[in-house]
Design a protein around this motif. Structure first.
Motif, short mmCIF file in Angstrom:
data_model
loop_
_atom_site.label_atom_id
_atom_site.label_comp_id
_atom_site.label_asym_id
_atom_site.label_seq_id
_atom_site.Cartn_x
_atom_site.Cartn_y
_atom_site.Cartn_z
N ASN A 135 8.45 15.53 34.55
CA ASN A 135 7.66 16.51 33.82
C ASN A 135 6.57 17.04 34.76
OD1 ASN A 135 5.93 17.95 32.15
ND2 ASN A 135 6.13 16.50 30.46
N LYS A 136 6.66 18.33 35.10
CA LYS A 136 5.65 18.98 35.95
C LYS A 136 5.02 20.11 35.17
CE LYS A 136 6.80 17.87 40.62
NZ LYS A 136 6.92 18.38 41.95
N ASP A 137 3.77 19.92 34.78
CA ASP A 137 3.02 20.94 34.04
C ASP A 137 3.75 21.37 32.77
OD1 ASP A 137 1.04 20.91 36.04
OD2 ASP A 137 2.15 22.39 37.21
N GLY A 138 4.33 20.42 32.07
CA GLY A 138 5.01 20.72 30.82
C GLY A 138 6.44 21.21 30.96
N VAL A 139 6.91 21.32 32.19
CA VAL A 139 8.28 21.77 32.45
C VAL A 139 9.10 20.57 32.93
CG1 VAL A 139 9.73 23.29 33.85
CG2 VAL A 139 7.48 24.08 33.06
N ILE A 140 10.24 20.35 32.29
CA ILE A 140 11.12 19.26 32.71
C ILE A 140 11.99 19.73 33.87
CG2 ILE A 140 12.98 17.69 32.00
CD1 ILE A 140 10.33 17.08 30.64
N LEU A 141 11.93 19.00 34.98
CA LEU A 141 12.74 19.30 36.17
C LEU A 141 13.64 18.12 36.48
CD1 LEU A 141 10.03 20.81 38.55
CD2 LEU A 141 11.71 22.06 37.20
N TYR A 142 14.78 18.42 37.03
CA TYR A 142 15.67 17.38 37.55
C TYR A 142 15.33 17.20 39.02
CZ TYR A 142 18.32 17.74 33.26
OH TYR A 142 18.70 17.72 31.94
N GLN A 143 15.27 15.94 39.45
CA GLN A 143 14.84 15.65 40.81
C GLN A 143 15.71 14.54 41.40
OE1 GLN A 143 11.15 13.30 41.60
NE2 GLN A 143 10.38 15.30 42.25
N VAL A 144 16.04 14.70 42.69
CA VAL A 144 16.80 13.66 43.39
C VAL A 144 16.27 13.58 44.82
CG1 VAL A 144 18.70 15.17 44.15
CG2 VAL A 144 19.10 12.73 43.88
N GLU A 145 16.17 12.35 45.31
CA GLU A 145 15.71 12.12 46.68
C GLU A 145 16.89 11.71 47.54
OE1 GLU A 145 12.22 9.65 47.09
OE2 GLU A 145 11.57 10.24 45.07
N ILE A 146 17.16 12.50 48.58
CA ILE A 146 18.21 12.19 49.55
C ILE A 146 17.55 12.33 50.92
CG2 ILE A 146 20.52 12.75 50.40
CD1 ILE A 146 21.11 13.98 47.66
N PRO A 147 16.97 11.23 51.42
CA PRO A 147 16.12 11.29 52.61
C PRO A 147 16.77 11.87 53.87
CG PRO A 147 16.05 9.10 51.61
CD PRO A 147 17.07 9.90 50.88
N PHE A 148 18.06 11.64 54.07
CA PHE A 148 18.67 12.15 55.31
C PHE A 148 19.03 13.62 55.22
CE2 PHE A 148 21.90 9.83 52.94
CZ PHE A 148 22.88 10.78 52.76
N LEU A 149 18.89 14.24 54.05
CA LEU A 149 19.11 15.68 53.92
C LEU A 149 17.79 16.44 53.91
CD1 LEU A 149 21.89 16.41 51.30
CD2 LEU A 149 21.94 16.76 53.75
N ASN A 150 16.77 15.86 53.28
CA ASN A 150 15.50 16.54 53.16
C ASN A 150 14.40 15.50 52.98
OD1 ASN A 150 13.56 18.49 52.86
ND2 ASN A 150 14.53 19.49 51.12
N THR A 151 13.25 15.73 53.61
CA THR A 151 12.16 14.76 53.51
C THR A 151 11.44 14.84 52.17
OG1 THR A 151 10.69 16.33 54.59
CG2 THR A 151 11.77 14.68 55.99
N ILE A 152 11.59 15.96 51.47
CA ILE A 152 11.00 16.07 50.14
C ILE A 152 12.12 16.07 49.10
CG2 ILE A 152 8.93 17.30 50.91
CD1 ILE A 152 10.24 19.90 49.98
N PRO A 153 11.83 15.63 47.87
CA PRO A 153 12.88 15.59 46.85
C PRO A 153 13.38 16.99 46.49
CG PRO A 153 10.98 14.29 46.18
CD PRO A 153 10.57 15.05 47.40
N PHE A 154 14.65 17.08 46.15
CA PHE A 154 15.23 18.31 45.63
C PHE A 154 14.84 18.41 44.16
CE2 PHE A 154 18.10 17.14 49.08
CZ PHE A 154 18.28 18.35 49.73
N GLU A 155 14.49 19.62 43.70
CA GLU A 155 14.13 19.83 42.30
C GLU A 155 14.76 21.11 41.79
OE1 GLU A 155 9.88 20.06 42.12
OE2 GLU A 155 9.65 17.89 42.06
N ALA A 156 15.13 21.09 40.51
CA ALA A 156 15.66 22.29 39.87
C ALA A 156 15.49 22.15 38.35
CB ALA A 156 17.13 22.50 40.22
N LYS A 157 15.60 23.29 37.65
CA LYS A 157 15.41 23.27 36.20
C LYS A 157 16.63 22.72 35.46
CE LYS A 157 11.95 26.84 35.86
NZ LYS A 157 11.55 28.10 35.26
N ASP A 158 17.79 22.71 36.12
CA ASP A 158 18.97 22.11 35.47
C ASP A 158 19.80 21.37 36.52
OD1 ASP A 158 21.09 23.94 36.55
OD2 ASP A 158 20.03 25.43 35.34
N ALA A 159 20.65 20.48 36.04
CA ALA A 159 21.42 19.60 36.93
C ALA A 159 22.39 20.39 37.80
CB ALA A 159 22.16 18.55 36.12
#
Length: 92
Positions: free
Chosen positions: A29-53
């Motif tokens: 939950n970011k500022d009242g918005v539900i986001l899907y998030q996944v961490e894949i360290p060898f692809l990106n140092t920050i988590p991937f986020e999007a509004k839907d899967a």
């Protein structure tokens, strides 16, 4: 494509096919918005986020493709390409 997804006990996972490593997708939950998030360290140092899967999965797949299609250049190749691009910009 090198990633697939699977639902295990009502939890969504992305699975890297060659290693079978699983990455859990979380709802955040970011500022009242539900986001899907996944961490894949060898692809990106920050988590991937999007509004839907689906958008999240597409983002992960695109990052994988970009990372594995990248070809390192020698400094000579870079200088040569830079000069060509610069001359094209000057001519425009």
């Amino acid at each position: 494509m090198s990633y697939s997804f699977k639902i295990i006990n009502d939890v969504l996972f992305f699975i890297e096919q060659s290693s079978k490593e699983q990455f859990q997708v979380k709802e955040v939950n970011k500022d009242g918005v539900i986001l899907y998030q996944v961490e894949i360290p060898f692809l990106n140092t920050i988590p991937f986020e999007a509004k839907d899967a689906k958008a999240l999965f597409n983002e992960v797949v695109e990052s994988y493709r970009l990372k594995h299609s990248f070809k390192r250049q020698t400094s000579e190749e870079f200088v040569s390409r830079f000069k060509k691009m610069k001359s094209k910009l000057v001519q425009s």
